[in-house]
Write an enzyme that holds these catalytic residues in place. Sequence first.
Site, PDB file in Angstrom:
ATOM      1  N   HIS A  73      57.509 112.384  56.901  1.00 49.84           N
ATOM      2  CA  HIS A  73      56.406 111.106  57.063  1.00 49.84           C
ATOM      3  C   HIS A  73      56.781 110.049  58.085  1.00 49.84           C
ATOM      4  O   HIS A  73      56.798 108.901  57.847  1.00 49.84           O
ATOM      5  CB  HIS A  73      55.991 110.285  55.841  1.00 49.84           C
ATOM      6  CG  HIS A  73      55.944 111.335  54.577  1.00 49.84           C
ATOM      7  ND1 HIS A  73      54.913 112.213  54.503  1.00 49.84           N
ATOM      8  CD2 HIS A  73      56.365 111.386  53.342  1.00 49.84           C
ATOM      9  CE1 HIS A  73      54.917 112.794  53.386  1.00 49.84           C
ATOM     10  NE2 HIS A  73      55.848 112.170  52.566  1.00 49.84           N
ATOM     11  N   ASP A  94      54.594 118.778  50.243  1.00 48.63           N
ATOM     12  CA  ASP A  94      54.691 117.507  49.617  1.00 48.63           C
ATOM     13  C   ASP A  94      54.561 117.410  48.170  1.00 48.63           C
ATOM     14  O   ASP A  94      54.925 117.846  47.252  1.00 48.63           O
ATOM     15  CB  ASP A  94      54.240 116.384  50.488  1.00 48.63           C
ATOM     16  CG  ASP A  94      54.583 114.833  50.131  1.00 48.63           C
ATOM     17  OD1 ASP A  94      55.223 114.852  49.079  1.00 48.63           O
ATOM     18  OD2 ASP A  94      54.437 114.182  50.835  1.00 48.63           O
TER      19      ASP A  94
HETATM   20  C1  NGQ Z   1      57.893 110.607  46.393  1.00 49.93           C
HETATM   21  N1  NGQ Z   1      55.697 110.668  47.741  1.00 49.93           N
HETATM   22  O1  NGQ Z   1      58.951 110.435  46.198  1.00 49.93           O
HETATM   23  O2  NGQ Z   1      57.304 111.460  45.442  1.00 49.93           O
HETATM   24  C2  NGQ Z   1      56.783 109.757  47.112  1.00 49.93           C
HETATM   25  C3  NGQ Z   1      56.425 108.694  46.705  1.00 49.93           C
HETATM   26  C4  NGQ Z   1      57.719 106.770  46.839  1.00 49.93           C
HETATM   27  C5  NGQ Z   1      55.601 110.600  49.019  1.00 49.93           C
HETATM   28  N2  NGQ Z   1      55.984 109.779  49.739  1.00 49.93           N
HETATM   29  C6  NGQ Z   1      57.334 107.746  45.896  1.00 49.93           C
HETATM   30  N3  NGQ Z   1      54.519 111.322  49.618  1.00 49.93           N
HETATM   31  O3  NGQ Z   1      57.620 107.046  48.172  1.00 49.93           O
HETATM   32  O4  NGQ Z   1      58.281 105.725  46.500  1.00 49.93           O
HETATM   33 ZN    ZN Z   2      58.086 113.025  49.626  1.00 44.47          ZN
END
Ligand code: NGQ
Ligand code: ZN
Length: 456
Positions: free
Chosen positions: A270, A321
């Site tokens: 990302h 993801d």
């Molecule tokens: C995650 N997901 O770690 O699952 C993250 C969200 C975060 C994405 N970044 C949680 N798509 O970034 O704190």
């Molecule tokens: Zn992630």
Amino acid sequence: MTEVFAKQALLPEGWRHNVQITIEADGTFSSITPDSTQKTDVPLLEMVVPPQISLHSHAFQRAMAGLAERKQNPDDTFWTWRTRMYQLAHRISPEQMQDVAAFLYMQMLKAGYAQVAEFHYLHNAIDGRAYASPAEISSRLAAAATDAGIGITLLPTLYARGGFDGSPLNDAQKRFASTPDTIARILSDLQSEWRGSPLVTTGVGLHSLRAVDIQGLGNLLQAAGPRAPIHIHIAEQQREVEACLAATGQRPVAHLMNHFPVDARWCLVHATHLSEGEVTAIARSEAVAGLCPITEANLGDGIFPFEAYVAQTGRFGIGSDSNVLLSPWEEIRLLEYGLRLQSQKRCVALPPEQKGSIGAWLYRQSLAGGAQACGMSLNGLQPGARADLCVLDERCLSLPDLQNDDILDSAIFATSSPPVRHVMCAGQWRITDGHHADEARLTKAFHATLRTLMAA
Ligand code: NGQ
Ligand code: ZN
């Protein structure tokens, strides 16, 4: 030794016809010979491509696919989705995690993936205490992958603080709590448990600049080994770019590069919000940009500056993801469509001077980037590489008698579900005629687990 014969196959040098493929007992290719004659008793495959690689997955999030699509606020954002996701992260048990992951990995194979990088940061028990074995959940993910028969690059992921200010983790994050030492321990446990497995390899995850203090990671990166991949969520949301600027005076990529010689071992997941200088810096570093078009669209992240990046020969791969939907074909389609909608042009993804098939170029570049991010030094249909094959189902493509790159353009832009017939991983057919040998068992376990989870 196994032999198959492909009428058309995508090799590293391009499409070739009448390809004799020989697979050793150890699950690698021993020879790939185009322009051969089919021997009797050697099965004929019509259209063969290397399977795709999902370079970024959070397996457990498959258990909430489709359940975070209700408007709850005047402003639903990534951060409100995260609160919803934490409710699941907070209650899923290791056994449930394994059931969800095994089912997910089977679905990945059915969609045409044969490798996944699992960015795993749920390490502790529901009450926040460490398990007797710190690799408790990570090992279950490796077991789920070997059960389904997909290759996995397990990335035990460091998650140490609530934000740039060093604030402690909140209650919803206690299961993630880890230190460089606990991650190093998980890595060494995994490495000894899975040594010699053709399917399981390891690397390191750093959750994000906000959740990790990037000082003092030297020992951990050393423990991972000199070639192990290192992945990080880098700049998904504007809010984290602003927080990084406020705390460090630098944007995320610049801040990271200030501390580490970021190179081809790194995967920046990302890298959505970049300055022009950061685009150039990532491209030059030879790191892989981990793009997750479906999830990034689902979470309202923004659009990666792809055109500028590939103009500077930046490397990239695709990741499923949040696993809200499993299709490498659709990841690639959405990647290109986002660029078209944004630029009001067509056929945008190819570098400026290059002409040709968008689908085939994106497919091949994503594979190269995915393999690099998974630490696979050899990949694709070539001697010595792990014997992974994806046999397309020509009956599902939009037109008959397609050849070469038109096959991939049809599969990506003109076919609604993954046109995948058979998938081989490490020399074994895991999917035949669209089905997994253990599909009934894996599906039953997934449904039973989901019922328990939803009732909780
Ligand atoms: C995650 N997901 O770690 O699952 C993250 C969200 C975060 C994405 N970044 C949680 N798509 O970034 O704190
Ligand atoms: Zn992630």
